[in-house]
Design an enzyme around this catalytic site. Sequence first.
Site, mmCIF file in Angstrom:
data_model
loop_
_atom_site.group_PDB
_atom_site.id
_atom_site.type_symbol
_atom_site.label_atom_id
_atom_site.label_comp_id
_atom_site.label_asym_id
_atom_site.label_seq_id
_atom_site.Cartn_x
_atom_site.Cartn_y
_atom_site.Cartn_z
ATOM 1 N N PHE A 53 0.827 -1.231 0.000
ATOM 2 C CA PHE A 53 0.000 0.000 0.000
ATOM 3 C C PHE A 53 0.849 1.263 0.000
ATOM 4 C CE2 PHE A 53 -2.997 -2.602 2.845
ATOM 5 C CZ PHE A 53 -4.018 -2.717 1.928
ATOM 6 N N ILE A 54 1.933 1.322 -0.731
ATOM 7 C CA ILE A 54 2.809 2.491 -0.599
ATOM 8 C C ILE A 54 2.395 3.592 -1.580
ATOM 9 C CG2 ILE A 54 5.199 3.331 -0.629
ATOM 10 C CD1 ILE A 54 4.362 1.313 1.700
ATOM 11 N N ARG B 146 -0.395 12.706 10.698
ATOM 12 C CA ARG B 146 -1.805 12.559 11.104
ATOM 13 C C ARG B 146 -2.513 13.906 11.144
ATOM 14 N NH1 ARG B 146 0.045 7.928 15.376
ATOM 15 N NH2 ARG B 146 -0.043 6.261 13.833
ATOM 16 N N ARG C 258 -31.918 24.187 -5.268
ATOM 17 C CA ARG C 258 -32.799 23.048 -5.536
ATOM 18 C C ARG C 258 -34.166 23.256 -4.875
ATOM 19 N NH1 ARG C 258 -33.819 18.940 -9.021
ATOM 20 N NH2 ARG C 258 -34.846 17.215 -7.951
ATOM 21 N N HIS D 166 -27.560 16.461 -1.758
ATOM 22 C CA HIS D 166 -27.672 16.521 -3.220
ATOM 23 C C HIS D 166 -28.666 15.497 -3.776
ATOM 24 C CE1 HIS D 166 -24.045 18.992 -3.030
ATOM 25 N NE2 HIS D 166 -24.206 19.277 -4.303
ATOM 26 N N GLU E 289 -2.362 5.989 7.919
ATOM 27 C CA GLU E 289 -1.532 6.698 8.912
ATOM 28 C C GLU E 289 -1.976 6.296 10.327
ATOM 29 O OE1 GLU E 289 -0.086 10.501 8.012
ATOM 30 O OE2 GLU E 289 0.235 9.925 5.933
ATOM 31 N N GLU F 174 -9.081 3.120 14.906
ATOM 32 C CA GLU F 174 -9.034 2.256 16.097
ATOM 33 C C GLU F 174 -7.651 2.374 16.756
ATOM 34 O OE1 GLU F 174 -10.174 1.041 13.026
ATOM 35 O OE2 GLU F 174 -12.211 1.472 13.667
HETATM 36 C C1 LIG Z 1 -4.784 3.920 -0.242
HETATM 37 C C2 LIG Z 1 -3.838 3.563 0.848
HETATM 38 C C3 LIG Z 1 -2.616 4.211 0.907
HETATM 39 C C4 LIG Z 1 -1.690 3.855 1.910
HETATM 40 N N1 LIG Z 1 -0.464 4.459 1.918
HETATM 41 C C5 LIG Z 1 0.501 3.981 2.762
HETATM 42 C C6 LIG Z 1 1.851 4.472 2.673
HETATM 43 O O1 LIG Z 1 2.156 5.355 1.867
HETATM 44 N N2 LIG Z 1 2.785 3.924 3.487
HETATM 45 C C7 LIG Z 1 2.497 2.960 4.399
HETATM 46 O O2 LIG Z 1 3.400 2.510 5.107
HETATM 47 N N3 LIG Z 1 1.228 2.468 4.514
HETATM 48 C C8 LIG Z 1 0.233 2.959 3.716
HETATM 49 N N4 LIG Z 1 -1.064 2.478 3.798
HETATM 50 C C9 LIG Z 1 -1.334 1.382 4.738
HETATM 51 C C10 LIG Z 1 -2.210 1.786 5.920
HETATM 52 O O3 LIG Z 1 -1.487 2.594 6.798
HETATM 53 C C11 LIG Z 1 -2.717 0.474 6.560
HETATM 54 O O4 LIG Z 1 -3.678 -0.084 5.679
HETATM 55 C C12 LIG Z 1 -3.309 0.694 7.939
HETATM 56 O O5 LIG Z 1 -2.299 1.058 8.857
HETATM 57 C C13 LIG Z 1 -4.041 -0.534 8.460
HETATM 58 O O6 LIG Z 1 -3.296 -1.689 8.333
HETATM 59 P P1 LIG Z 1 -3.948 -3.011 7.653
HETATM 60 O O7 LIG Z 1 -4.553 -2.577 6.378
HETATM 61 O O8 LIG Z 1 -2.924 -4.054 7.646
HETATM 62 O O9 LIG Z 1 -5.137 -3.385 8.629
HETATM 63 P P2 LIG Z 1 -5.037 -4.315 9.939
HETATM 64 O O10 LIG Z 1 -3.948 -3.831 10.801
HETATM 65 O O11 LIG Z 1 -5.063 -5.729 9.526
HETATM 66 O O12 LIG Z 1 -6.422 -3.965 10.650
HETATM 67 C C14 LIG Z 1 -7.664 -4.543 10.263
HETATM 68 C C15 LIG Z 1 -8.733 -3.964 11.207
HETATM 69 O O13 LIG Z 1 -8.469 -4.376 12.550
HETATM 70 C C16 LIG Z 1 -8.401 -3.232 13.384
HETATM 71 N N5 LIG Z 1 -7.447 -3.507 14.457
HETATM 72 C C17 LIG Z 1 -6.178 -3.954 14.344
HETATM 73 N N6 LIG Z 1 -5.616 -4.084 15.552
HETATM 74 C C18 LIG Z 1 -6.557 -3.700 16.454
HETATM 75 C C19 LIG Z 1 -6.598 -3.620 17.873
HETATM 76 N N7 LIG Z 1 -5.524 -3.928 18.629
HETATM 77 N N8 LIG Z 1 -7.729 -3.210 18.482
HETATM 78 C C20 LIG Z 1 -8.812 -2.876 17.735
HETATM 79 N N9 LIG Z 1 -8.837 -2.940 16.395
HETATM 80 C C21 LIG Z 1 -7.719 -3.332 15.756
HETATM 81 C C22 LIG Z 1 -7.972 -2.103 12.472
HETATM 82 O O14 LIG Z 1 -8.293 -0.827 13.015
HETATM 83 C C23 LIG Z 1 -8.753 -2.439 11.216
HETATM 84 O O15 LIG Z 1 -10.075 -1.965 11.332
HETATM 85 C C24 LIG Z 1 -2.023 2.858 2.858
HETATM 86 C C25 LIG Z 1 -3.280 2.237 2.809
HETATM 87 C C26 LIG Z 1 -4.172 2.577 1.820
HETATM 88 C C27 LIG Z 1 -5.509 1.866 1.763
#
Ligand SMILES: Cc1cc2nc3c(=O)[nH]c(=O)nc-3n(C[C@H](O)[C@H](O)[C@H](O)COP(=O)(O)OP(=O)(O)OC[C@H]3O[C@@H](n4cnc5c(N)ncnc54)[C@H](O)[C@@H]3O)c2cc1C
Length: 384
Positions: A156-157, A242, A267, A338, A363, A367
């Site tokens: 996801f970078i 953030r 509208r 809208h 970022e 949660e």
């Molecule tokens: C379009 C896009 C751009 C991005 N750009 C970057 C980037 O430039 N660089 C980079 O490093 N990353 C980037 N990301 C990654 C992003 O930071 C991660 O997707 C995010 O941190 C969540 O990690 P995950 O997707 O692995 O979800 P997971 O960590 O697997 O989480 C899944 C769910 O479980 C919840 N969860 C996890 N642990 C807990 C807990 N202890 N208690 C309660 N709930 C919990 C989470 O909140 C989430 O709802 C990007 C993501 C997207 C979609």
Amino acid sequence: MNAFALTEDQIAIRDMAQDFAAETLAPHAARWDEEKHFPVEEMRAAAALGMGGIYIQEDVGGSGLTRLDAALIFEALSTGCPTVAAYISIHNMCAWMIDRYGDGEQRQRFLPKLCTMEHLASYCLTEPGAGSDAAALKTKAVLDGDHYVLDGQKQFISGAGVSDVYVVMARTGEPGPSGISTIVVEKDTPGLSFGANEKKMGWNAQPTRAVIFENCRVPVANRLGPEGIGFKIAMAGLDGGRLNIGACSIGGAQGALDKALAYAKERKAFGSPIADFQAMQFKLADMATELEAARTFLWRAAAALDAKTPDATKLCAMAKRVATDTGFEVANDALQIHGGYGYLADYGIEKIVRDLRVHQILEGTNEVMRMIVARGLVGRAKGN
Ligand SMILES: Cc1cc2nc3c(=O)[nH]c(=O)nc-3n(C[C@H](O)[C@H](O)[C@H](O)COP(=O)(O)OP(=O)(O)OC[C@H]3O[C@@H](n4cnc5c(N)ncnc54)[C@H](O)[C@@H]3O)c2cc1C
């Protein structure tokens, strides 16, 4: 700024970014979204106005401004296009990490071209198996003479494939946060490759790819700070990141609210403009109020980060959660106002909703923001 008013300089900075957004971003935002176009030239034009290195020191070409100034800029840019504003915010975060933790040679080598956005930067923390639990990352950097050999994958970078500079968190030591170091990897390094551009709900005007390291040799001279402080660097970057993402949500939502206001006055239903119905007026009043509350709180968190107060990290996490949740809700309400037209691409509202949705996820998910706040209140939860 005192607690309640911006200075003349801050108003001028905000107006400059607002004009840029209106003239250079807004007219093209829908097409860039549709064509998945990453507007590098326009971002360089933003950098020419000082927005490529907003809170970078001036000796390397930065603007030397504050986090609060940055919040004003990102809110304003986002009224034109949240996606482009958000990428510029990530670029600024990476540049700051090099400015703050790099040595004199690294600052001179990387920052002048980052401040002009001749070079673009990407932040590489997330991995396929480590998102919220970022300290579990597995990408290895093994010392071999005066090089590290990197192996692993980032997921996801933002900006990947186009960026010239990758600020990578990799494991140089034991499991956990203290075994992580930050290493700058340059674009054409052998062993660095990229996945396909992800198909996404929003944020289409910037690419999102996996970053892959296979026997990728990077000079030790590219490590920021000593070994083992990479997680600290990554988290310090995110405090400001953030705030910036929160500001992008507020700007996007403000743009949506402005459109909703104009639409509601125009509208007609049941013989009068829908803005004449009190239920509609109360909805608009609540949207404006929630947005102002989020904005004011974000400024407070930005001022705390500028002042380096002990509660700055907590306030940044609180503000990110509030600003991105509020921004999404306000944009979604603007779509509802809208009616069916809000669902059509031509009105520019559904794009804002799609773009702002991801700010609640990246970022640090919202949660994770609650985890950061709760740790200060009741200690660590089980498993965190
Ligand atoms: C379009 C896009 C751009 C991005 N750009 C970057 C980037 O430039 N660089 C980079 O490093 N990353 C980037 N990301 C990654 C992003 O930071 C991660 O997707 C995010 O941190 C969540 O990690 P995950 O997707 O692995 O979800 P997971 O960590 O697997 O989480 C899944 C769910 O479980 C919840 N969860 C996890 N642990 C807990 C807990 N202890 N208690 C309660 N709930 C919990 C989470 O909140 C989430 O709802 C990007 C993501 C997207 C979609």
